[in-house]
Design an enzyme around this catalytic site. Structure first.
Site, PDB file in Angstrom:
ATOM      1  N   TYR A 143      30.588  26.022  23.523  1.00 49.77           N
ATOM      2  CA  TYR A 143      30.565  27.353  22.728  1.00 49.77           C
ATOM      3  C   TYR A 143      30.058  27.460  21.389  1.00 49.77           C
ATOM      4  CZ  TYR A 143      32.490  30.228  26.655  1.00 49.77           C
ATOM      5  OH  TYR A 143      32.807  30.787  27.744  1.00 49.77           O
ATOM      6  N   LYS A 194      35.095  16.210  32.883  1.00 51.12           N
ATOM      7  CA  LYS A 194      34.062  15.597  33.721  1.00 51.12           C
ATOM      8  C   LYS A 194      33.726  14.204  32.991  1.00 51.12           C
ATOM      9  CE  LYS A 194      31.403  16.829  36.847  1.00 51.12           C
ATOM     10  NZ  LYS A 194      31.241  16.516  37.965  1.00 51.12           N
ATOM     11  N   ASP A 227      35.273  19.921  38.832  1.00 44.38           N
ATOM     12  CA  ASP A 227      35.001  20.286  40.089  1.00 44.38           C
ATOM     13  C   ASP A 227      36.094  20.321  41.159  1.00 44.38           C
ATOM     14  OD1 ASP A 227      34.403  17.561  39.728  1.00 44.38           O
ATOM     15  OD2 ASP A 227      32.788  17.458  41.033  1.00 44.38           O
ATOM     16  N   ASP A 251      37.247  28.606  30.670  1.00 45.03           N
ATOM     17  CA  ASP A 251      36.563  29.889  30.987  1.00 45.03           C
ATOM     18  C   ASP A 251      36.564  30.172  32.472  1.00 45.03           C
ATOM     19  OD1 ASP A 251      35.238  32.340  30.152  1.00 45.03           O
ATOM     20  OD2 ASP A 251      33.211  31.311  30.685  1.00 45.03           O
ATOM     21  N   ASP A 255      39.076  32.257  35.382  1.00 44.31           N
ATOM     22  CA  ASP A 255      38.748  33.375  36.226  1.00 44.31           C
ATOM     23  C   ASP A 255      39.096  32.911  37.712  1.00 44.31           C
ATOM     24  OD1 ASP A 255      37.613  34.422  33.940  1.00 44.31           O
ATOM     25  OD2 ASP A 255      35.622  35.177  35.223  1.00 44.31           O
TER      26      ASP A 255
HETATM   27  C1  IPM Z   1      36.644  34.935  28.182  1.00 48.22           C
HETATM   28  C2  IPM Z   1      35.340  35.737  28.316  1.00 48.22           C
HETATM   29  C3  IPM Z   1      34.567  35.171  27.013  1.00 48.22           C
HETATM   30  C4  IPM Z   1      34.355  33.811  26.933  1.00 48.22           C
HETATM   31  C5  IPM Z   1      33.245  35.962  26.813  1.00 48.22           C
HETATM   32  C6  IPM Z   1      33.351  37.471  26.521  1.00 48.22           C
HETATM   33  C7  IPM Z   1      32.525  35.593  25.372  1.00 48.22           C
HETATM   34  O1  IPM Z   1      34.537  35.282  29.221  1.00 48.22           O
HETATM   35  O2  IPM Z   1      37.445  35.366  27.280  1.00 48.22           O
HETATM   36  O3  IPM Z   1      36.927  34.307  28.970  1.00 48.22           O
HETATM   37  O4  IPM Z   1      33.351  33.433  27.799  1.00 48.22           O
HETATM   38  O5  IPM Z   1      35.154  33.064  26.372  1.00 48.22           O
HETATM   39 MG    MG Z   2      35.829  34.033  30.746  1.00 47.46          MG
END
Ligand code: IPM
Ligand code: MG
Length: 371
Positions: A143, A194, A227, A251, A255
């Site tokens: 990032y 990884k 993975d 990240d 999710d």
């Molecule tokens: C998160 C989001 C952010 C990230 C975006 C909005 C920049 O997806 O906080 O998970 O990728 O960190």
């Molecule tokens: Mg995210």
């Protein structure tokens, strides 16, 4: 009464203002019913700041964030700002906050409330009772790594590139947070990288193991490739306790873990900096894992629970108000048990409530608990 609990509220874009609005009602409730006063100020971030100032976070707002005890964040982004130059897009506002406040530890708990076990895309028995903590490194890795950019090569063809990089000290400090969290939970850490492909992963594994052996030998540590971790999360998520991983893998995996709980609309997060050696205080920002959901913004459809649970984390981690945090979390569990559902967590036969109706239900539940 003056309060020393300074909180900067940054609602942002999309559903951010709506879900933050429900937290404001909880804050008012605490003021009236628990006599806990917060000193709230509000600022612009993301697209909202771009529309007013041309940039996603002004220096003034950045300075405000540095001087409060905690930041409560909504969400940023939306289609109307997607065509802007990369460097001034809404997300840069959030990334600047994370970087300058040095919020290296991002706690993303994924818990399945009993009432929602059916809302998961996985079979109920795989997720019922799930309680895992994804600890994502938040200020390093790809990032922020340099060099980065899009360049034109001599051939005229363009090349986009980023750098994944982790120093030993960056790995050490996130590993320590992971082991400390595990000690308060089920005492198990899964470190994820990884190392089979990336040197940064080789170092990650080595340093995490060393911190474990030297400082936390009582905690169980295992290593897993990212993975495989993604696969295991959907195969048998309850095998995990604390997952410690880098910025990008965190990240993605968070999710994935979020969806196990029924909806992204349920997941809070806390981003913490280092402890100040004299005061013990740490910079902190609390935000839901979900984004700005432009498709439903402004329609009263958003689920405020992730933001409300983020506020509970704020109470717990920034103000040591565990009892109040428990109250808020219990209120969430109870309204879910009572059948209140926003669209994202509703089954085919459920009655769907609006953002504000969900807020109403939470306040009533809080009333009951404090009666
Ligand atoms: C998160 C989001 C952010 C990230 C975006 C909005 C920049 O997806 O906080 O998970 O990728 O960190
Ligand atoms: Mg995210």
């Amino acid at each position: 009464m003056a309060s020393n609990k300074k909180v900067l509220v940054l609602p942002g874009d999309g559903i951010g203002p709506e879900v933050v609005g429900e937290v404001r009602r909880v804050v008012d409730w605490m003021d009236k019913r628990r006599h806990v006063t917060f000193d709230l100020s509000e600022g612009l971030v993301g697209g909202a700041a771009i529309d007013k100032h041309g940039i996603p976070l002004t220096d003034e707002t950045m300075a405000d964030a540095m001087h409060v005890d905690a930041v409560l964040f909504g969400s940023v982004g939306g289609p109307q700002w997607e065509k802007l130059d990369f460097g001034v897009q809404p997300e840069r506002g959030l990334l600047r906050l994370r970087k300058e406040m040095q919020l290296y530890a991002n706690l993303r708990p994924a818990m399945v409330f009993d009432a929602l076990a059916d809302a998961s895309s996985l079979k109920k028995e795989l997720v019922a009772g799930l309680d895992i903590m994804i600890l994502r490194e938040l200020t390093g890795g790809i990032y922020f790594g340099e060099p980065r950019g899009i360049e034109t090569m001599p051939s005229g063809e363009r090349r986009g590139f980023n750098t994944q990089s982790y120093t030993e000290s960056e790995i050490e400090r996130i590993a320590r947070v992971g082991f400390e969290l595990a000690r308060k939970r089920s005492n198990r850490v899964m470190s994820v990288e990884k190392a089979n492909v990336m040197e940064s992963g080789v170092l990650w594994r080595e340093v995490t193991q060393r911190i474990h052996d030297d400082e936390f030998p009582d905690v169980q540590l295992d290593h897993m490739y990212a993975d495989n971790c993604a696969m295991q999360l959907v195969r048998q998520p309850k095998q995990f306790d604390v997952i410690v991983t880098d910025n990008l893998f965190g990240d993605i995996l968070s999710d994935c873990a979020a969806m196990l709980t029924g909806s992204l609309g349920m997941l809070p997060s806390a981003s913490l900096g280092a402890e100040d050696p004299t005061t013990g205080a740490r910079k902190a920002l609390y935000e839901p894992v979900h984004g700005s959901a432009p498709d439903i913004a402004g329609q009263g459809k958003a689920n405020p629970i992730a933001e409300v649970l983020s506020f509970a984390m704020l109470l717990r981690y920034s103000f040591d108000m565990g009892e109040d945090a428990n109250m808020v979390e219990n209120a969430v569990a109870n309204v879910l048990a009572a059948g209140f559902r926003t669209g994202d967590i509703a089954g085919p036969n459920d009655k769907v409530v609006s953002t504000t109706q969900m807020g109403d239900a939470l306040l009533l539940e809080l009333d009951k608990q404090s009666a």
